[in-house]
Design an enzyme around this catalytic site. Structure first.
Site, PDB file in Angstrom:
ATOM      1  CD  GLN A  88      -2.417  -1.095   2.737  1.00  0.00           C
ATOM      2  OE1 GLN A  88      -3.658  -0.454   2.847  1.00  0.00           O
ATOM      3  NE2 GLN A  88      -1.923  -2.012   3.681  1.00  0.00           N
ATOM      4  CG  HIS A 106      -2.878   2.333  -1.968  1.00  0.00           C
ATOM      5  ND1 HIS A 106      -2.856   2.418  -0.575  1.00  0.00           N
ATOM      6  CD2 HIS A 106      -3.837   1.886  -2.103  1.00  0.00           C
ATOM      7  CE1 HIS A 106      -3.755   1.700  -0.319  1.00  0.00           C
ATOM      8  NE2 HIS A 106      -4.550   1.373  -1.204  1.00  0.00           N
ATOM      9  CB  CYS A 114      -0.827  12.771 -18.413  1.00  0.00           C
ATOM     10  SG  CYS A 114      -1.759  14.146 -19.291  1.00  0.00           S
ATOM     11  CB  CYS A 136      -1.298  14.333 -24.766  1.00  0.00           C
ATOM     12  SG  CYS A 136      -1.509  14.820 -22.805  1.00  0.00           S
ATOM     13  CG  ASN A 198       0.503  -3.970  13.365  1.00  0.00           C
ATOM     14  OD1 ASN A 198       1.027  -3.079  14.013  1.00  0.00           O
ATOM     15  ND2 ASN A 198      -0.228  -3.629  12.336  1.00  0.00           N
TER      16      ASN A 198
HETATM   17  C1  BV8 Z   1     -11.930   2.905  -3.415  1.00  0.00           C
HETATM   18  C2  BV8 Z   1      -2.411   6.836  -1.194  1.00  0.00           C
HETATM   19  C3  BV8 Z   1     -13.929   3.000  -4.997  1.00  0.00           C
HETATM   20  C4  BV8 Z   1      -2.128   8.245  -0.438  1.00  0.00           C
HETATM   21  C5  BV8 Z   1      -3.967   5.673  -0.114  1.00  0.00           C
HETATM   22  C6  BV8 Z   1     -15.323  -0.421   1.035  1.00  0.00           C
HETATM   23  C7  BV8 Z   1     -14.929  -0.934   0.162  1.00  0.00           C
HETATM   24  C8  BV8 Z   1     -13.992   0.147  -0.851  1.00  0.00           C
HETATM   25  C9  BV8 Z   1     -13.679   1.334  -0.387  1.00  0.00           C
HETATM   26  C10 BV8 Z   1     -14.199   1.676   0.767  1.00  0.00           C
HETATM   27  C11 BV8 Z   1     -14.927   0.929   1.532  1.00  0.00           C
HETATM   28  N1  BV8 Z   1     -15.302   1.538   2.793  1.00  0.00           N
HETATM   29  C12 BV8 Z   1     -14.667   2.725   2.946  1.00  0.00           C
HETATM   30  C13 BV8 Z   1     -14.051   2.922   1.323  1.00  0.00           C
HETATM   31  C14 BV8 Z   1     -13.445   4.326   0.881  1.00  0.00           C
HETATM   32  C15 BV8 Z   1     -11.996   4.324   1.176  1.00  0.00           C
HETATM   33  C16 BV8 Z   1     -11.481   3.837   2.626  1.00  0.00           C
HETATM   34  O1  BV8 Z   1     -11.188   2.568   2.574  1.00  0.00           O
HETATM   35  N2  BV8 Z   1     -11.728   4.766   3.566  1.00  0.00           N
HETATM   36  C17 BV8 Z   1     -11.446   4.440   4.736  1.00  0.00           C
HETATM   37  C18 BV8 Z   1     -10.523   5.359   5.514  1.00  0.00           C
HETATM   38  C19 BV8 Z   1     -12.614   3.910   5.624  1.00  0.00           C
HETATM   39  N3  BV8 Z   1     -11.238   3.591   0.176  1.00  0.00           N
HETATM   40  C20 BV8 Z   1     -10.785   4.189  -1.112  1.00  0.00           C
HETATM   41  O2  BV8 Z   1     -11.274   5.157  -1.250  1.00  0.00           O
HETATM   42  C21 BV8 Z   1     -10.076   3.489  -2.002  1.00  0.00           C
HETATM   43  N4  BV8 Z   1     -10.550   3.295  -3.165  1.00  0.00           N
HETATM   44  O3  BV8 Z   1     -12.727   2.557  -2.672  1.00  0.00           O
HETATM   45  O4  BV8 Z   1     -12.226   3.339  -4.752  1.00  0.00           O
HETATM   46  C22 BV8 Z   1     -13.865   2.723  -6.411  1.00  0.00           C
HETATM   47  C23 BV8 Z   1     -14.555   1.485  -6.807  1.00  0.00           C
HETATM   48  C24 BV8 Z   1     -14.869   1.076  -8.033  1.00  0.00           C
HETATM   49  C25 BV8 Z   1     -14.456   2.123  -9.007  1.00  0.00           C
HETATM   50  C26 BV8 Z   1     -13.775   3.388  -8.644  1.00  0.00           C
HETATM   51  C27 BV8 Z   1     -13.602   3.487  -7.406  1.00  0.00           C
HETATM   52  C28 BV8 Z   1      -8.654   3.850  -2.429  1.00  0.00           C
HETATM   53  C29 BV8 Z   1      -7.799   3.608  -0.844  1.00  0.00           C
HETATM   54  C30 BV8 Z   1      -6.586   4.255  -1.196  1.00  0.00           C
HETATM   55  C31 BV8 Z   1      -6.284   5.650  -0.774  1.00  0.00           C
HETATM   56  N5  BV8 Z   1      -4.965   5.832  -1.026  1.00  0.00           N
HETATM   57  N6  BV8 Z   1      -2.858   5.917  -0.078  1.00  0.00           N
HETATM   58  C32 BV8 Z   1      -1.034   8.478   0.054  1.00  0.00           C
HETATM   59  O5  BV8 Z   1      -0.449   7.337   0.579  1.00  0.00           O
HETATM   60  O6  BV8 Z   1      -0.773   9.700   0.256  1.00  0.00           O
HETATM   61  S1  BV8 Z   1      -4.457   4.844   1.401  1.00  0.00           S
HETATM   62  C33 BV8 Z   1      -3.400   5.342   2.795  1.00  0.00           C
HETATM   63  O7  BV8 Z   1      -3.646   4.617   3.934  1.00  0.00           O
HETATM   64  C34 BV8 Z   1      -1.966   4.886   2.873  1.00  0.00           C
HETATM   65  O8  BV8 Z   1      -1.668   5.137   1.256  1.00  0.00           O
HETATM   66  C35 BV8 Z   1      -1.853   3.953   3.457  1.00  0.00           C
HETATM   67  O9  BV8 Z   1      -1.033   2.959   2.220  1.00  0.00           O
HETATM   68  C36 BV8 Z   1      -3.098   3.223   3.311  1.00  0.00           C
HETATM   69  C37 BV8 Z   1      -3.200   2.260   4.584  1.00  0.00           C
HETATM   70  O10 BV8 Z   1      -2.563   2.838   5.637  1.00  0.00           O
HETATM   71  P1  BV8 Z   1      -1.501   1.731   6.554  1.00  0.00           P
HETATM   72  O11 BV8 Z   1      -0.336   1.476   5.560  1.00  0.00           O
HETATM   73  O12 BV8 Z   1      -2.363   0.696   7.197  1.00  0.00           O
HETATM   74  O13 BV8 Z   1      -0.793   2.836   7.502  1.00  0.00           O
HETATM   75  P2  BV8 Z   1      -1.446   3.396   8.828  1.00  0.00           P
HETATM   76  O14 BV8 Z   1      -1.063   4.350   9.458  1.00  0.00           O
HETATM   77  O15 BV8 Z   1      -3.075   3.325   8.784  1.00  0.00           O
HETATM   78  O16 BV8 Z   1      -1.173   2.026   9.938  1.00  0.00           O
HETATM   79  C38 BV8 Z   1       0.291   1.718  10.220  1.00  0.00           C
HETATM   80  C39 BV8 Z   1       0.427   0.580  11.000  1.00  0.00           C
HETATM   81  O17 BV8 Z   1       1.720   0.094  11.052  1.00  0.00           O
HETATM   82  C40 BV8 Z   1      -0.312   0.679  12.176  1.00  0.00           C
HETATM   83  O18 BV8 Z   1      -0.923  -0.907  12.302  1.00  0.00           O
HETATM   84  C41 BV8 Z   1       0.870   0.324  13.203  1.00  0.00           C
HETATM   85  O19 BV8 Z   1       0.524  -0.483  14.681  1.00  0.00           O
HETATM   86  C42 BV8 Z   1       1.910  -0.165  12.489  1.00  0.00           C
HETATM   87  N7  BV8 Z   1       3.290   0.016  12.813  1.00  0.00           N
HETATM   88  C43 BV8 Z   1       3.759   1.374  13.162  1.00  0.00           C
HETATM   89  N8  BV8 Z   1       4.799   1.169  13.267  1.00  0.00           N
HETATM   90  C44 BV8 Z   1       5.302  -0.049  13.244  1.00  0.00           C
HETATM   91  C45 BV8 Z   1       4.503  -0.879  12.745  1.00  0.00           C
HETATM   92  N9  BV8 Z   1       4.264  -2.195  12.588  1.00  0.00           N
HETATM   93  C46 BV8 Z   1       5.594  -2.841  12.594  1.00  0.00           C
HETATM   94  N10 BV8 Z   1       6.717  -1.947  13.061  1.00  0.00           N
HETATM   95  C47 BV8 Z   1       6.648  -0.837  13.281  1.00  0.00           C
HETATM   96  N11 BV8 Z   1       7.712  -0.067  13.744  1.00  0.00           N
END
Ligand code: BV8
Length: 231
Positions: A88, A106, A114, A136, A198
């Site tokens: 991701q 992602h 573009c 383009c 994790n």
């Molecule tokens: C879509 C790019 C529809 C940006 C990102 C149900 C089904 C489908 C969609 C949805 C749904 N419910 C809601 C949705 C909408 C939405 C969604 O999921 N919203 C959430 C907030 C509720 N999903 C979408 O919009 C997706 N698209 O659904 O399209 C569609 C369908 C048909 C046709 C067209 C469209 C798109 C989602 C992608 C968004 N872009 N990234 C950027 O990076 O700037 S997502 C974003 O969160 C980040 O990129 C990241 O990759 C991603 C996930 O986060 P994590 O990687 O888990 O990071 P986080 O900080 O949350 O957690 C860190 C973890 O690490 C923790 O657990 C922590 O304990 C652990 N950790 C910390 N330190 C350590 C560690 N582990 C080990 N060692 C350590 N040292």
């Protein structure tokens, strides 16, 4: 031999100094997700969005892969079966550690897109909306990042891999973003063994057969060593 499918999230890059999103002080506590990680936000203020990703691109370039990235490279190289890595993350630390095949569902900081014709090209360090598209010529350049509300890349391929996985591992992801957060349920339905590595319990911990808790630089190498010892 068993096919392994791995999903990584921001937690695997945390010890390389790259911020996670939802931990205390994470990216989404500093920026409004709607402003910088949605198509609507980009349409409203492309310069703000490019500033956000230019800063993250600079951070990623200054960061180095850690022992967790390197352990997965050993697994890809030495595991007798297939290893599929889906991330991701938009940084290139897996590639810089030497990982040969990475599916960036992602998108990637290292690529530009573009918005007019869909062409992709290597991202400059500092990108702006007025950069002309090499294909383009339109000045509608955006980061090649999948924003909220956009379809992640390679979903069909990823689903096929999960359906044929014997082992599914989620590393460093909070399990809050879909469709990635749904992969473990699909893996369970496909009969794969599921493991979560994790720092602490995630939203989905109860969905996994096995959990290994601790920092990725410790738990990932240990997990890879155990796998290779069992191969
Ligand atoms: C879509 C790019 C529809 C940006 C990102 C149900 C089904 C489908 C969609 C949805 C749904 N419910 C809601 C949705 C909408 C939405 C969604 O999921 N919203 C959430 C907030 C509720 N999903 C979408 O919009 C997706 N698209 O659904 O399209 C569609 C369908 C048909 C046709 C067209 C469209 C798109 C989602 C992608 C968004 N872009 N990234 C950027 O990076 O700037 S997502 C974003 O969160 C980040 O990129 C990241 O990759 C991603 C996930 O986060 P994590 O990687 O888990 O990071 P986080 O900080 O949350 O957690 C860190 C973890 O690490 C923790 O657990 C922590 O304990 C652990 N950790 C910390 N330190 C350590 C560690 N582990 C080990 N060692 C350590 N040292």
């Amino acid at each position: 031999m068993r096919k392994i499918v791995i999903l990584t999230g921001a937690g695997i890059s945390a010890e390389s100094g790259l911020g996670t999103f939802r931990d205390a002080g994470g990216v989404w506590s500093q920026y409004d997700l709607a402003e910088v990680a949605t198509p609507e936000g980009f349409a409203r203020n492309p310069a703000l969005v490019h500033d956000f990703y230019n800063a993250r691109r600079a951070n990623a370039l200054a960061a180095h892969p850690n022992a967790a990235h390197e352990a997965l490279v050993r697994l890809e190289r030495d595991w007798p079966g297939q290893v599929v890595l889906v991330t991701q993350n938009i940084d290139d630390l897996h590639e810089r550690a030497g990982h040969r095949h990475v599916i960036h569902m992602h998108g990637e900081l290292a690529r530009a897109l573009c918005a007019a014709c869909g062409a992709h090209w290597p991202a400059p360090e500092k990108m702006s909306a007025s950069d002309p598209c090499p294909e383009c010529g339109t000045r509608a350049t955006r980061p090649d990042i999948v924003w909220f509300g956009e379809m992640p890349y390679d979903m069909d391929l990823i689903q096929r891999h999960i359906d044929s996985a014997d082992l599914f591992a989620a590393i460093g992801t909070s399990g809050q973003v879909f469709p990635a957060a749904g992969f473990v349920m699909q893996a369970n339905a496909a009969g794969a063994e599921t493991v979560e590595l994790n720092l602490e319990p995630s939203e989905l911990s109860g969905m996994f057969d096995i959990r290994r808790e601790g920092p990725a630089t410790r738990v990932v190498p240990a997990w890879v060593n155990d796998l290779l010892a069992s191969a």
